[in-house]
Design a protein around this motif. Sequence first.
Motif, PDB file in Angstrom:
ATOM      1  N   ARG A 238      -3.584  11.940 -43.684  1.00 32.36           N
ATOM      2  CA  ARG A 238      -2.448  11.244 -44.281  1.00 32.36           C
ATOM      3  C   ARG A 238      -2.856  10.481 -45.537  1.00 32.36           C
ATOM      4  NH1 ARG A 238       2.488  10.512 -41.850  1.00 32.36           N
ATOM      5  NH2 ARG A 238       2.860   8.883 -43.393  1.00 32.36           N
ATOM      6  N   SER A 239      -3.988   9.784 -45.430  1.00 29.93           N
ATOM      7  CA  SER A 239      -4.349   8.991 -46.604  1.00 29.93           C
ATOM      8  C   SER A 239      -4.829   9.887 -47.739  1.00 29.93           C
ATOM      9  CB  SER A 239      -5.366   7.901 -46.262  1.00 29.93           C
ATOM     10  OG  SER A 239      -6.495   8.478 -45.698  1.00 29.93           O
ATOM     11  N   ALA A 240      -5.431  11.005 -47.405  1.00 28.57           N
ATOM     12  CA  ALA A 240      -5.825  11.943 -48.459  1.00 28.57           C
ATOM     13  C   ALA A 240      -4.586  12.465 -49.183  1.00 28.57           C
ATOM     14  CB  ALA A 240      -6.615  13.109 -47.868  1.00 28.57           C
ATOM     15  N   MET A 241      -3.563  12.733 -48.418  1.00 25.74           N
ATOM     16  CA  MET A 241      -2.318  13.246 -48.995  1.00 25.74           C
ATOM     17  C   MET A 241      -1.622  12.194 -49.840  1.00 25.74           C
ATOM     18  SD  MET A 241      -1.820  16.358 -48.131  1.00 25.74           S
ATOM     19  CE  MET A 241      -3.525  16.743 -48.173  1.00 25.74           C
ATOM     20  N   ALA A 242      -1.921  10.947 -49.533  1.00 27.93           N
ATOM     21  CA  ALA A 242      -1.228   9.866 -50.234  1.00 27.93           C
ATOM     22  C   ALA A 242      -1.779   9.668 -51.645  1.00 27.93           C
ATOM     23  CB  ALA A 242      -1.339   8.574 -49.436  1.00 27.93           C
ATOM     24  N   VAL A 243      -3.013  10.137 -51.890  1.00 29.20           N
ATOM     25  CA  VAL A 243      -3.580  10.023 -53.235  1.00 29.20           C
ATOM     26  C   VAL A 243      -2.920  11.089 -54.111  1.00 29.20           C
ATOM     27  CG1 VAL A 243      -5.692  10.153 -54.605  1.00 29.20           C
ATOM     28  CG2 VAL A 243      -5.774   9.327 -52.253  1.00 29.20           C
ATOM     29  N   PRO A 244      -2.410  10.708 -55.244  1.00 24.01           N
ATOM     30  CA  PRO A 244      -1.764  11.723 -56.066  1.00 24.01           C
ATOM     31  C   PRO A 244      -2.790  12.675 -56.686  1.00 24.01           C
ATOM     32  CG  PRO A 244      -1.808   9.630 -57.230  1.00 24.01           C
ATOM     33  CD  PRO A 244      -2.367   9.366 -55.859  1.00 24.01           C
ATOM     34  N   ALA A 245      -2.368  13.894 -56.930  1.00 26.95           N
ATOM     35  CA  ALA A 245      -3.208  14.857 -57.635  1.00 26.95           C
ATOM     36  C   ALA A 245      -2.366  15.456 -58.760  1.00 26.95           C
ATOM     37  CB  ALA A 245      -3.663  15.956 -56.685  1.00 26.95           C
ATOM     38  N   THR A 246      -3.064  15.984 -59.746  1.00 28.17           N
ATOM     39  CA  THR A 246      -2.333  16.653 -60.807  1.00 28.17           C
ATOM     40  C   THR A 246      -2.055  18.086 -60.389  1.00 28.17           C
ATOM     41  OG1 THR A 246      -3.607  15.311 -62.351  1.00 28.17           O
ATOM     42  CG2 THR A 246      -2.395  17.188 -63.272  1.00 28.17           C
ATOM     43  N   ALA A 247      -0.812  18.489 -60.504  1.00 28.87           N
ATOM     44  CA  ALA A 247      -0.468  19.859 -60.136  1.00 28.87           C
ATOM     45  C   ALA A 247      -1.121  20.810 -61.121  1.00 28.87           C
ATOM     46  CB  ALA A 247       1.047  20.033 -60.158  1.00 28.87           C
ATOM     47  N   ARG A 248      -1.689  21.869 -60.618  1.00 33.31           N
ATOM     48  CA  ARG A 248      -2.342  22.883 -61.469  1.00 33.31           C
ATOM     49  C   ARG A 248      -1.674  24.223 -61.233  1.00 33.31           C
ATOM     50  NH1 ARG A 248      -5.116  19.813 -64.992  1.00 33.31           N
ATOM     51  NH2 ARG A 248      -6.125  18.104 -63.871  1.00 33.31           N
TER      52      ARG A 248
END
Length: 769
Positions: A238-248
């Motif tokens: 859950r917390s990993a998912m909560a960090v935003p990532a840039t869509a590629r």
Amino acid sequence: MGTIDLDSPLRQVVAQLATKLAAAREIRTVGQFLDFLPRGYIDPARPTDFTTLREGDDVVILAVVRKAATRRMKARRGSMLVATVVDEQGGELDLTFFRPYGHEQALLPGRRVVCSGTVSSYGQRGQLTHPEYQVLDETGGSEQPAGYGEGPIPVYLAVRGATSMKIAAGMDLVLHAVGEVPDPIPEQVRRARGLPSLTDAYRMVHQPRTDSEQRRARHRLKWQEAFVIQAALAQRRRSAMAVPATARAAVAGGLADEFRERLPFELTAGQQRVVRAIREDLALERPMHRLLQGEVGSGKTVVSLRAMLQAVDSGGQAALLAPTEVLAVQHHRSISRMLGPLAEAGLLGGADHGTRVALLTGSQSAAERRANLLQAASGEAGIVIGTHALIQEHVQFAELGMVVVDEQHRFGVEQRDSLRAKASTAPHLLVMTATPIPRTVAMTVFGDMETTTLSELPSGRQPITTHVVAGEKPGWVERTWHRVAEEAGGGGQVYVVCPRIGDPDDPDLLEGSTTGPGGPIPVQRRQPSPGATDSDGDGPDVGGQDGGDPDGDDPGGEGQDGDGQGPALHGVHQVQRALRALPATAALRIATVHGRQTPEDKDSVMRSFAAGEVDVLVATTVIEVGVDVPNATAMVVLDADRFGISQLHQLRGRVGRGGKPGLCLLMTQGTEADAPERLHAVAGTTDGFELARLDLEQRREGDVLGASQSGARRTIRFLQLARDEELIVQAHEDAWQVVESDPELAGNAALRAELARIDAERAAFLERG
Ligand code: ADP
Ligand code: MG
């Protein structure tokens, strides 16, 4: 009660015992003590068979008193009591007390007693000196240790200064002192799964009324362990998912597409499936966490390269981490080759929309390194390849969008966390492993990742035939080297794998060989040693699975010369010399590769082998993972019994990669019957999952999980990953659901406490290194 809980210091309840347990087993809290489970039980209806007792053993026995007599001692003042107890066959054992007070009245003939002590002998007779005991038939008023009920009698592993019986007595006190303990498994889940409460489970495991009680209790404790681990993974996810990532997102007509068009082959259906899954993952604004497992040679690298190019197409960079420099260099070479002009941006003939592939290794010259660092930092290189040092050191990226970890099930939870911590927007992560991971391990160790499996091999892949060759059979060894020569004569290339490097001046193998010049196998048999005879792969390979140095080119724990395992294991240097001396192989071009060479030397050897300039490569396990030389057709593994199942499977994966069938000969020094079962298993199947399952059954959990998973290892006390699949799956389902409905676990203080405990243990472990 109330003041004593699971975190209370044990010494608050049992001061003396606590000191002993802390010293011997690092047991300090009440909870840790309660988790110290009996190693077995004595059935009160069945007396011990004395013939099973060995001198020096700490034992707990059940027996009947035959006679007891106090007599004066000759050499000393005072008297002693000797009580003789018998087993069902009439075997006798003496209980000896030099301070007889009170014992004579308790140890009356005909009474059944449980005793614990250390077996010794006096004259011809076995004895226990000053054993602790409890009379079973006596009621009330006894001063004997408490803690035994009507049912099975718990037997604990005795520790220095505390017998099993003392521990049982201490446990009785603790069970009373803690009263009701909070339960991390919600009642609803317990009811649905038919699990007893934690309070009941502790009572039932330490003071069972029936055998089935203790079994239910153990099941519940394992279940809880699995549940807590799964809850931790669910939260982590859950917390990993909560960090935003840039869509590629994929770019039509970009490098990824062009690359696919350039490929000289069609992707397999499996590869296409994985490509699609990754393509979609990368297009999301939350970080991908995907584990890709695929058989050796199933074509993972191609898949990951396509993904990296997608990251590049969308303006990001990708880092590819390899476990060893040999592999990093090989990847750099083969990826540059596969990309061709696409990787030559800015160079004459390069595609102008292309990118660059940088390589960073510890052994580059300062200038080379600087140039590559610059390419990474400027963003000129879309793909940066190196060992783990890439993310450990402060290599700068212009825009790191994706990280691929190759061939590395040693890349554990801690490393994943540290990677996540590095970026404000997390890079997408793809971990690839060629060691098939049994479902339970994947769930327990990689439970915070999505898993995809590539099970089929590209078509046209040739089968590998594997044989166990018993070195003791006359002629076989000779035959093997002739086979090597034939293979080379037919245009193929051969790996010869040795368990150690050895010294250039090790004695010649040919000296005194029974098989004559035909066989460079020493006559001298190894000393039987635990490592040589046991079947759980505790050979040099343990270092391989646990290899502490992620950047070392030494995954096989090679070079453990003089490890006391007997003198006659084959060394690389010796074998090279022997092959050069044999008429059959003398004319071949023979080279060596091992962890003691400089990275430049290793690289140049691998390069000439790949270029077909070397016929026979005598190597240690440095070639275990990933090395891809399609023209290599045969492999001989010397002292194959020193390697574990997974390792042999990995090694074998180096051959049969091109258009010709592969041959793998597993040589052992004894007879065929001496060869451990697992060698026959490896010879019997090339199904990596089947072998991984066998491997898991034969190894200890910790070895399977590897050093980087030590955090997980410390939290696994009761679970047996090879056997507890059903339970792990149940706990997984329930835990993920619990976390889903209550992410902060606000309603479950006991589970929060367990998770905090795991974290603390993990942190303590990491601090200690
Ligand atoms: P892995 O990393 O899974 O062990 P690689 O990606 O190194 O496997 O692939 C092994 C070899 O198979 C490489 O030479 C690669 O080019 C080739 N290969 C990959 N996919 C295919 C395919 N679909 N058809 C034919 N050859 C393939
Ligand atoms: Mg690979």
